[in-house]
Scaffold this active site. Structure first.
Site, PDB file in Angstrom:
ATOM      1  N   HIS A  34      -2.522   1.639   8.578  1.00  0.00           N
ATOM      2  CA  HIS A  34      -3.604   0.848   7.978  1.00  0.00           C
ATOM      3  C   HIS A  34      -3.765  -0.447   8.765  1.00  0.00           C
ATOM      4  O   HIS A  34      -2.792  -1.166   8.988  1.00  0.00           O
ATOM      5  CB  HIS A  34      -3.278   0.537   6.520  1.00  0.00           C
ATOM      6  CG  HIS A  34      -4.211  -0.447   5.879  1.00  0.00           C
ATOM      7  ND1 HIS A  34      -5.588  -0.271   5.866  1.00  0.00           N
ATOM      8  CD2 HIS A  34      -3.993  -1.621   5.241  1.00  0.00           C
ATOM      9  CE1 HIS A  34      -6.153  -1.286   5.242  1.00  0.00           C
ATOM     10  NE2 HIS A  34      -5.217  -2.124   4.852  1.00  0.00           N
ATOM     11  N   HIS A  69     -12.775  -4.151   4.119  1.00  0.00           N
ATOM     12  CA  HIS A  69     -11.316  -4.329   4.158  1.00  0.00           C
ATOM     13  C   HIS A  69     -10.699  -3.839   5.467  1.00  0.00           C
ATOM     14  O   HIS A  69     -10.110  -4.631   6.198  1.00  0.00           O
ATOM     15  CB  HIS A  69     -10.700  -3.611   2.939  1.00  0.00           C
ATOM     16  CG  HIS A  69      -9.218  -3.773   2.823  1.00  0.00           C
ATOM     17  ND1 HIS A  69      -8.577  -3.934   1.622  1.00  0.00           N
ATOM     18  CD2 HIS A  69      -8.233  -3.787   3.756  1.00  0.00           C
ATOM     19  CE1 HIS A  69      -7.278  -4.072   1.821  1.00  0.00           C
ATOM     20  NE2 HIS A  69      -7.053  -3.974   3.121  1.00  0.00           N
ATOM     21  N   HIS A 122      -6.841  -3.788   9.967  1.00  0.00           N
ATOM     22  CA  HIS A 122      -8.058  -4.519   9.626  1.00  0.00           C
ATOM     23  C   HIS A 122      -8.880  -4.750  10.900  1.00  0.00           C
ATOM     24  O   HIS A 122      -9.026  -5.887  11.344  1.00  0.00           O
ATOM     25  CB  HIS A 122      -7.701  -5.869   8.982  1.00  0.00           C
ATOM     26  CG  HIS A 122      -6.954  -5.775   7.683  1.00  0.00           C
ATOM     27  ND1 HIS A 122      -6.373  -6.878   7.070  1.00  0.00           N
ATOM     28  CD2 HIS A 122      -6.714  -4.720   6.868  1.00  0.00           C
ATOM     29  CE1 HIS A 122      -5.794  -6.501   5.932  1.00  0.00           C
ATOM     30  NE2 HIS A 122      -5.971  -5.201   5.793  1.00  0.00           N
ATOM     31  N   GLU A 132     -16.675   9.929  23.624  1.00  0.00           N
ATOM     32  CA  GLU A 132     -15.314  10.367  23.291  1.00  0.00           C
ATOM     33  C   GLU A 132     -15.143  10.675  21.803  1.00  0.00           C
ATOM     34  O   GLU A 132     -14.286  11.471  21.423  1.00  0.00           O
ATOM     35  CB  GLU A 132     -14.314   9.248  23.631  1.00  0.00           C
ATOM     36  CG  GLU A 132     -14.090   9.005  25.100  1.00  0.00           C
ATOM     37  CD  GLU A 132     -13.315  10.136  25.746  1.00  0.00           C
ATOM     38  OE1 GLU A 132     -13.882  10.777  26.638  1.00  0.00           O
ATOM     39  OE2 GLU A 132     -12.172  10.377  25.347  1.00  0.00           O
ATOM     40  N   GLU A 172       0.819  -1.214   0.000  1.00  0.00           N
ATOM     41  CA  GLU A 172       0.000   0.000   0.000  1.00  0.00           C
ATOM     42  C   GLU A 172       0.854   1.265   0.000  1.00  0.00           C
ATOM     43  O   GLU A 172       0.393   2.334   0.429  1.00  0.00           O
ATOM     44  CB  GLU A 172      -0.972   0.006   1.197  1.00  0.00           C
ATOM     45  CG  GLU A 172      -1.874  -1.199   1.323  1.00  0.00           C
ATOM     46  CD  GLU A 172      -2.892  -1.356   0.186  1.00  0.00           C
ATOM     47  OE1 GLU A 172      -2.946  -0.487  -0.709  1.00  0.00           O
ATOM     48  OE2 GLU A 172      -3.613  -2.374   0.199  1.00  0.00           O
TER      49      GLU A 172
HETATM   50  O1  2HA Z   1      -1.684  -7.189   3.402  1.00  0.00           O
HETATM   51  O2  2HA Z   1      -3.391  -4.908   4.493  1.00  0.00           O
HETATM   52  O3  2HA Z   1      -4.188  -3.857   2.216  1.00  0.00           O
HETATM   53  C1  2HA Z   1      -1.464  -5.885   3.664  1.00  0.00           C
HETATM   54  C2  2HA Z   1      -2.730  -5.166   3.529  1.00  0.00           C
HETATM   55  C3  2HA Z   1      -3.159  -4.768   2.188  1.00  0.00           C
HETATM   56 ZN    ZN Z   2      -5.313  -4.122   4.145  1.00  0.00          ZN
END
Ligand code: 2HA
Ligand code: ZN
Length: 273
Positions: free
Chosen positions: A140, A211, A142, A170, A116
């Site tokens: 980033h 995602h 998940h 909050e 990314e």
């Molecule tokens: O695998 O999170 O978006 C890495 C990630 C791709």
């Molecule tokens: Zn990801």
């Protein structure tokens, strides 16, 4: 080569990776993290650098020319960052045109920076410009409940912002600008990078439907705290929706205005009607 991993910003980065792993945000190689390194921090470790060849970033980030970033490696597991930072992390340098990068440290067993990288660098470019250089961290992850909500709620900034804000008091204070939502797109390329960085012009949190989420902040604590707070609110919301589709009571726009006044934050009018 102990010196790079002794640097304060590297320690902070590694601790954040561990925190994300411990909260279940990073199955397998899921998620990625990048930090725009300060000039004085680069000076302190430059003697450890061994530049590799220049490669295409896959997008253009002219305002990041000459900047250095600490990033997670593509396919690397957050679980392993603290165990072997020199294998899982890299420091990269951006060229004078903002089109190429080269690895100057790390990924000792080979590999590439995060898949990314275009989204990370385009977000950094926007945030560097719009925060006068204050924001340095792009994260980033998940997080489970945020992703779950992208199957339930309309994929609209206003809906996600109001739901997250009003689920935990909050939230409007921690992310007063709100939350952006990017519809499902193929990850890893320039197109999703452009869509995400457009939302980052307005927000510090951007959800990727089905995602995960991106967070931007000035330091590791603030950026991790942002991700964690939004995910906690989403987790409460998932529990509520698991029990009922009708909330008995919820904070009103007037309540949000009172909160904003009391805490000295500005909430966009478009989220208050
Ligand atoms: O695998 O999170 O978006 C890495 C990630 C791709
Ligand atoms: Zn990801």
């Amino acid at each position: 080569m102990g010196k790079v991993t002794d640097a304060g910003f590297v320690k902070g980065f590694i601790r954040m990776a561990d925190d994300g792993w411990n909260l279940g945000f990073h199955e397998r190689n899921g998620g990625n993290l990048s930090y725009r390194i300060k000039e004085e921090e680069v000076e302190g470790i430059k003697e450890c650098f061994a530049p590799a060849e220049w490669k295409e970033i896959g997008t253009e980030v002219p305002d990041l020319a000459g900047e250095y970033f600490l990033v997670t490696g593509s396919g690397k597991y957050f679980r392993n960052v603290s165990l072997d930072p020199e294998d899982t992390l890299a420091i990269i340098e951006v060229d004078d045109a903002g089109k190429m990068y080269r690895i100057v440290w790390g990924l000792k067993n080979g590999g590439r920076p995060t898949s990314e990288l275009p989204t990370h660098l385009m977000n950094h470019e926007i945030k560097k410009r719009l925060t006068d250089g204050r924001h340095r961290v792009i994260y980033h992850a998940h997080p489970i409940s945020i992703v779950a909500l992208t199957f339930l709620l309309p994929l609209e900034d206003k809906v996600f912002t109001r739901e997250l804000w009003t689920t935990m008091t909050e939230c409007p204070i921690v992310f007063p600008a709100g939350v952006g939502v990017v519809p499902w797109m193929v990850p890893g390329g320039r197109e999703i990078a452009i869509a995400t960085s457009e939302k980052m012009k307005e927000y510090d949190l951007v959800i990727w439907a089905h995602h995960g989420m991106f967070a931007s902040g000035a330091d590791f604590d603030l950026t991790f705290g942002l991700m964690h707070t939004a995910e906690k609110s989403a987790e409460i919301l998932v529990k509520v929706f698991s029990m009922t589709d009708k909330k008995r009571q919820v904070m009103s726009s007037a309540d949000l205005r009172k909160l904003a006044d009391e805490f000295g934050v500005v909430l966009p009018e478009k989220f208050l009607d």
